[in-house]
Write a protein that holds these residues in place. Structure first.
Motif, PDB file in Angstrom:
ATOM      1  N   GLU A 189       0.842  -1.189   0.000  1.00  0.00           N
ATOM      2  CA  GLU A 189       0.000   0.000   0.000  1.00  0.00           C
ATOM      3  C   GLU A 189       0.881   1.243   0.000  1.00  0.00           C
ATOM      4  O   GLU A 189       1.958   1.242   0.604  1.00  0.00           O
ATOM      5  CB  GLU A 189      -0.941  -0.002   1.210  1.00  0.00           C
ATOM      6  CG  GLU A 189      -1.974  -1.101   1.113  1.00  0.00           C
ATOM      7  CD  GLU A 189      -2.981  -1.099   2.251  1.00  0.00           C
ATOM      8  OE1 GLU A 189      -3.002  -0.133   3.053  1.00  0.00           O
ATOM      9  OE2 GLU A 189      -3.756  -2.077   2.330  1.00  0.00           O
ATOM     10  N   PHE A 190       0.399   2.268  -0.683  1.00  0.00           N
ATOM     11  CA  PHE A 190       1.132   3.523  -0.801  1.00  0.00           C
ATOM     12  C   PHE A 190       0.230   4.681  -0.390  1.00  0.00           C
ATOM     13  O   PHE A 190      -0.966   4.686  -0.676  1.00  0.00           O
ATOM     14  CB  PHE A 190       1.595   3.739  -2.251  1.00  0.00           C
ATOM     15  CG  PHE A 190       2.553   2.692  -2.738  1.00  0.00           C
ATOM     16  CD1 PHE A 190       3.905   2.794  -2.465  1.00  0.00           C
ATOM     17  CD2 PHE A 190       2.098   1.594  -3.447  1.00  0.00           C
ATOM     18  CE1 PHE A 190       4.795   1.827  -2.904  1.00  0.00           C
ATOM     19  CE2 PHE A 190       2.976   0.622  -3.890  1.00  0.00           C
ATOM     20  CZ  PHE A 190       4.324   0.738  -3.623  1.00  0.00           C
ATOM     21  N   GLN A 221      14.199   5.633 -11.018  1.00  0.00           N
ATOM     22  CA  GLN A 221      14.401   6.234  -9.698  1.00  0.00           C
ATOM     23  C   GLN A 221      14.029   5.293  -8.559  1.00  0.00           C
ATOM     24  O   GLN A 221      14.373   5.554  -7.414  1.00  0.00           O
ATOM     25  CB  GLN A 221      13.585   7.523  -9.584  1.00  0.00           C
ATOM     26  CG  GLN A 221      14.038   8.601 -10.552  1.00  0.00           C
ATOM     27  CD  GLN A 221      13.212   9.855 -10.417  1.00  0.00           C
ATOM     28  OE1 GLN A 221      12.955  10.331  -9.306  1.00  0.00           O
ATOM     29  NE2 GLN A 221      12.783  10.408 -11.539  1.00  0.00           N
ATOM     30  N   TRP A 222      13.317   4.196  -8.865  1.00  0.00           N
ATOM     31  CA  TRP A 222      12.874   3.307  -7.781  1.00  0.00           C
ATOM     32  C   TRP A 222      13.085   1.818  -8.047  1.00  0.00           C
ATOM     33  O   TRP A 222      13.113   1.023  -7.114  1.00  0.00           O
ATOM     34  CB  TRP A 222      11.412   3.570  -7.423  1.00  0.00           C
ATOM     35  CG  TRP A 222      10.419   3.236  -8.517  1.00  0.00           C
ATOM     36  CD1 TRP A 222       9.927   4.092  -9.457  1.00  0.00           C
ATOM     37  CD2 TRP A 222       9.806   1.973  -8.766  1.00  0.00           C
ATOM     38  NE1 TRP A 222       9.053   3.433 -10.280  1.00  0.00           N
ATOM     39  CE2 TRP A 222       8.956   2.136  -9.866  1.00  0.00           C
ATOM     40  CE3 TRP A 222       9.893   0.717  -8.162  1.00  0.00           C
ATOM     41  CZ2 TRP A 222       8.199   1.091 -10.398  1.00  0.00           C
ATOM     42  CZ3 TRP A 222       9.133  -0.326  -8.680  1.00  0.00           C
ATOM     43  CH2 TRP A 222       8.292  -0.134  -9.791  1.00  0.00           C
ATOM     44  N   MET A 271      10.003  -1.502  -3.594  1.00  0.00           N
ATOM     45  CA  MET A 271       8.760  -0.958  -3.031  1.00  0.00           C
ATOM     46  C   MET A 271       9.045   0.166  -2.028  1.00  0.00           C
ATOM     47  O   MET A 271       8.338   1.177  -2.006  1.00  0.00           O
ATOM     48  CB  MET A 271       7.932  -2.060  -2.376  1.00  0.00           C
ATOM     49  CG  MET A 271       7.405  -3.119  -3.342  1.00  0.00           C
ATOM     50  SD  MET A 271       6.338  -2.473  -4.668  1.00  0.00           S
ATOM     51  CE  MET A 271       7.493  -2.340  -6.032  1.00  0.00           C
ATOM     52  N   GLU A 272      10.108   0.033  -1.239  1.00  0.00           N
ATOM     53  CA  GLU A 272      10.487   1.114  -0.317  1.00  0.00           C
ATOM     54  C   GLU A 272      10.926   2.357  -1.089  1.00  0.00           C
ATOM     55  O   GLU A 272      10.555   3.475  -0.734  1.00  0.00           O
ATOM     56  CB  GLU A 272      11.610   0.644   0.612  1.00  0.00           C
ATOM     57  CG  GLU A 272      11.167  -0.356   1.647  1.00  0.00           C
ATOM     58  CD  GLU A 272      12.323  -0.945   2.438  1.00  0.00           C
ATOM     59  OE1 GLU A 272      13.477  -0.453   2.293  1.00  0.00           O
ATOM     60  OE2 GLU A 272      12.079  -1.906   3.180  1.00  0.00           O
ATOM     61  N   ARG A 273      11.716   2.147  -2.133  1.00  0.00           N
ATOM     62  CA  ARG A 273      12.190   3.282  -2.938  1.00  0.00           C
ATOM     63  C   ARG A 273      11.028   3.958  -3.661  1.00  0.00           C
ATOM     64  O   ARG A 273      11.003   5.185  -3.795  1.00  0.00           O
ATOM     65  CB  ARG A 273      13.251   2.807  -3.928  1.00  0.00           C
ATOM     66  CG  ARG A 273      14.535   2.351  -3.226  1.00  0.00           C
ATOM     67  CD  ARG A 273      15.538   1.759  -4.191  1.00  0.00           C
ATOM     68  NE  ARG A 273      15.975   2.805  -5.122  1.00  0.00           N
ATOM     69  CZ  ARG A 273      16.499   2.542  -6.313  1.00  0.00           C
ATOM     70  NH1 ARG A 273      16.641   1.305  -6.732  1.00  0.00           N
ATOM     71  NH2 ARG A 273      16.879   3.524  -7.088  1.00  0.00           N
ATOM     72  N   LEU A 274      10.048   3.165  -4.132  1.00  0.00           N
ATOM     73  CA  LEU A 274       8.872   3.747  -4.773  1.00  0.00           C
ATOM     74  C   LEU A 274       8.081   4.573  -3.757  1.00  0.00           C
ATOM     75  O   LEU A 274       7.634   5.681  -4.054  1.00  0.00           O
ATOM     76  CB  LEU A 274       7.998   2.646  -5.382  1.00  0.00           C
ATOM     77  CG  LEU A 274       6.690   3.114  -6.032  1.00  0.00           C
ATOM     78  CD1 LEU A 274       6.928   4.191  -7.067  1.00  0.00           C
ATOM     79  CD2 LEU A 274       5.966   1.917  -6.633  1.00  0.00           C
ATOM     80  N   ASP A 275       7.934   4.042  -2.563  1.00  0.00           N
ATOM     81  CA  ASP A 275       7.241   4.780  -1.500  1.00  0.00           C
ATOM     82  C   ASP A 275       7.945   6.116  -1.235  1.00  0.00           C
ATOM     83  O   ASP A 275       7.292   7.164  -1.130  1.00  0.00           O
ATOM     84  CB  ASP A 275       7.207   3.920  -0.231  1.00  0.00           C
ATOM     85  CG  ASP A 275       6.131   4.343   0.749  1.00  0.00           C
ATOM     86  OD1 ASP A 275       5.040   4.758   0.295  1.00  0.00           O
ATOM     87  OD2 ASP A 275       6.377   4.261   1.947  1.00  0.00           O
ATOM     88  N   GLU A 276       9.271   6.095  -1.177  1.00  0.00           N
ATOM     89  CA  GLU A 276      10.042   7.329  -0.964  1.00  0.00           C
ATOM     90  C   GLU A 276       9.833   8.313  -2.115  1.00  0.00           C
ATOM     91  O   GLU A 276       9.670   9.517  -1.890  1.00  0.00           O
ATOM     92  CB  GLU A 276      11.528   7.000  -0.811  1.00  0.00           C
ATOM     93  CG  GLU A 276      11.834   6.220   0.460  1.00  0.00           C
ATOM     94  CD  GLU A 276      13.196   5.514   0.434  1.00  0.00           C
ATOM     95  OE1 GLU A 276      13.979   5.724  -0.513  1.00  0.00           O
ATOM     96  OE2 GLU A 276      13.450   4.739   1.373  1.00  0.00           O
ATOM     97  N   LEU A 277       9.830   7.827  -3.339  1.00  0.00           N
ATOM     98  CA  LEU A 277       9.614   8.686  -4.507  1.00  0.00           C
ATOM     99  C   LEU A 277       8.227   9.320  -4.457  1.00  0.00           C
ATOM    100  O   LEU A 277       8.077  10.521  -4.713  1.00  0.00           O
ATOM    101  CB  LEU A 277       9.765   7.865  -5.797  1.00  0.00           C
ATOM    102  CG  LEU A 277       9.428   8.591  -7.091  1.00  0.00           C
ATOM    103  CD1 LEU A 277      10.436   9.701  -7.364  1.00  0.00           C
ATOM    104  CD2 LEU A 277       9.373   7.611  -8.259  1.00  0.00           C
ATOM    105  N   LEU A 278       7.223   8.546  -4.103  1.00  0.00           N
ATOM    106  CA  LEU A 278       5.852   9.047  -4.079  1.00  0.00           C
ATOM    107  C   LEU A 278       5.618  10.067  -2.972  1.00  0.00           C
ATOM    108  O   LEU A 278       4.713  10.890  -3.087  1.00  0.00           O
ATOM    109  CB  LEU A 278       4.874   7.880  -3.935  1.00  0.00           C
ATOM    110  CG  LEU A 278       4.782   6.955  -5.147  1.00  0.00           C
ATOM    111  CD1 LEU A 278       4.032   5.680  -4.793  1.00  0.00           C
ATOM    112  CD2 LEU A 278       4.145   7.662  -6.335  1.00  0.00           C
ATOM    113  N   THR A 279       6.403  10.018  -1.909  1.00  0.00           N
ATOM    114  CA  THR A 279       6.222  10.996  -0.821  1.00  0.00           C
ATOM    115  C   THR A 279       7.041  12.262  -1.022  1.00  0.00           C
ATOM    116  O   THR A 279       6.896  13.202  -0.249  1.00  0.00           O
ATOM    117  CB  THR A 279       6.556  10.366   0.549  1.00  0.00           C
ATOM    118  OG1 THR A 279       7.892   9.888   0.540  1.00  0.00           O
ATOM    119  CG2 THR A 279       5.599   9.238   0.879  1.00  0.00           C
ATOM    120  N   ARG A 280       7.886  12.288  -2.040  1.00  0.00           N
ATOM    121  CA  ARG A 280       8.654  13.513  -2.338  1.00  0.00           C
ATOM    122  C   ARG A 280       7.791  14.546  -3.006  1.00  0.00           C
ATOM    123  O   ARG A 280       6.875  14.303  -3.704  1.00  0.00           O
ATOM    124  CB  ARG A 280       9.829  13.197  -3.267  1.00  0.00           C
ATOM    125  CG  ARG A 280      11.020  12.707  -2.510  1.00  0.00           C
ATOM    126  CD  ARG A 280      12.228  12.591  -3.404  1.00  0.00           C
ATOM    127  NE  ARG A 280      12.635  11.189  -3.385  1.00  0.00           N
ATOM    128  CZ  ARG A 280      13.106  10.529  -4.411  1.00  0.00           C
ATOM    129  NH1 ARG A 280      13.241  11.104  -5.571  1.00  0.00           N
ATOM    130  NH2 ARG A 280      13.449   9.266  -4.304  1.00  0.00           N
TER     131      ARG A 280
END
Length: 155
Positions: A20-21, A40-41, A146-155
């Protein structure tokens, strides 16, 4: 905090991944299909990714290489169905194990409140092929991605 769930039931030829994101479905889908965002992810931490091709449309294809000081690892596939913001169906092949093609389905579920659940299911031709992928360290790459995608989406 969002957790990645990876399930590989014994004796079955598939792997399921759920994450989940805290981002709207449209943003999550775009990050999954935009050639500017995917590098990037995608992939394990400590590796670079070089994206050579990404055409996320039915009949389109993708190819990328992960690299670190131990070597390069190529991956490719073909998109069979793409429904914007809802569904991706594609093949996946590690170039180091040619002809071991799996079929991946990702659904993007709008949970409301700006949250999205991605559910992925990868089907292998045999249980042995699935087990070899699990043994390859695939789980670390999935979790890191998935962690890197989560980080990208919160930027």
């Amino acid at each position: 905090m969002n957790e990645t769930t990876i399930t590989a039931q014994p004796g079955t030829p598939f792997i399921e991944v759920v994450r989940e994101f805290d981002a709207p479905r449209e943003r999550v889908f775009r990050a999954w299909t935009d050639p500017e965002l995917v590098p990037q992810w995608l992939g394990p931490r400590g590796m670079t990714v070089k994206l050579f091709e990404l055409d996320a449309s039915p009949g389109g294809s993708y190819r990328y290489i992960h690299a670190d000081d131990r070597g390069e690892y190529g991956f490719r596939g073909v998109f069979h169905n793409v429904v914007p913001n809802e569904l991706i169906v594609q093949t996946f092949e590690y170039e180091g194990a040619p002809n071991q093609v799996s079929l991946e389905t990702m659904t993007f579920e709008d949970l409301g409140g700006g949250r999205t659940r991605v559910h992925g299911r990868t089907v292998y031709t045999t249980v042995e092929s699935r087990d070899a992928m699990v043994a390859s360290g695939m789980e670390r790459g999935l979790r890191d991605s998935m962690e890197r995608l989560d980080e990208l989406l919160t930027r």
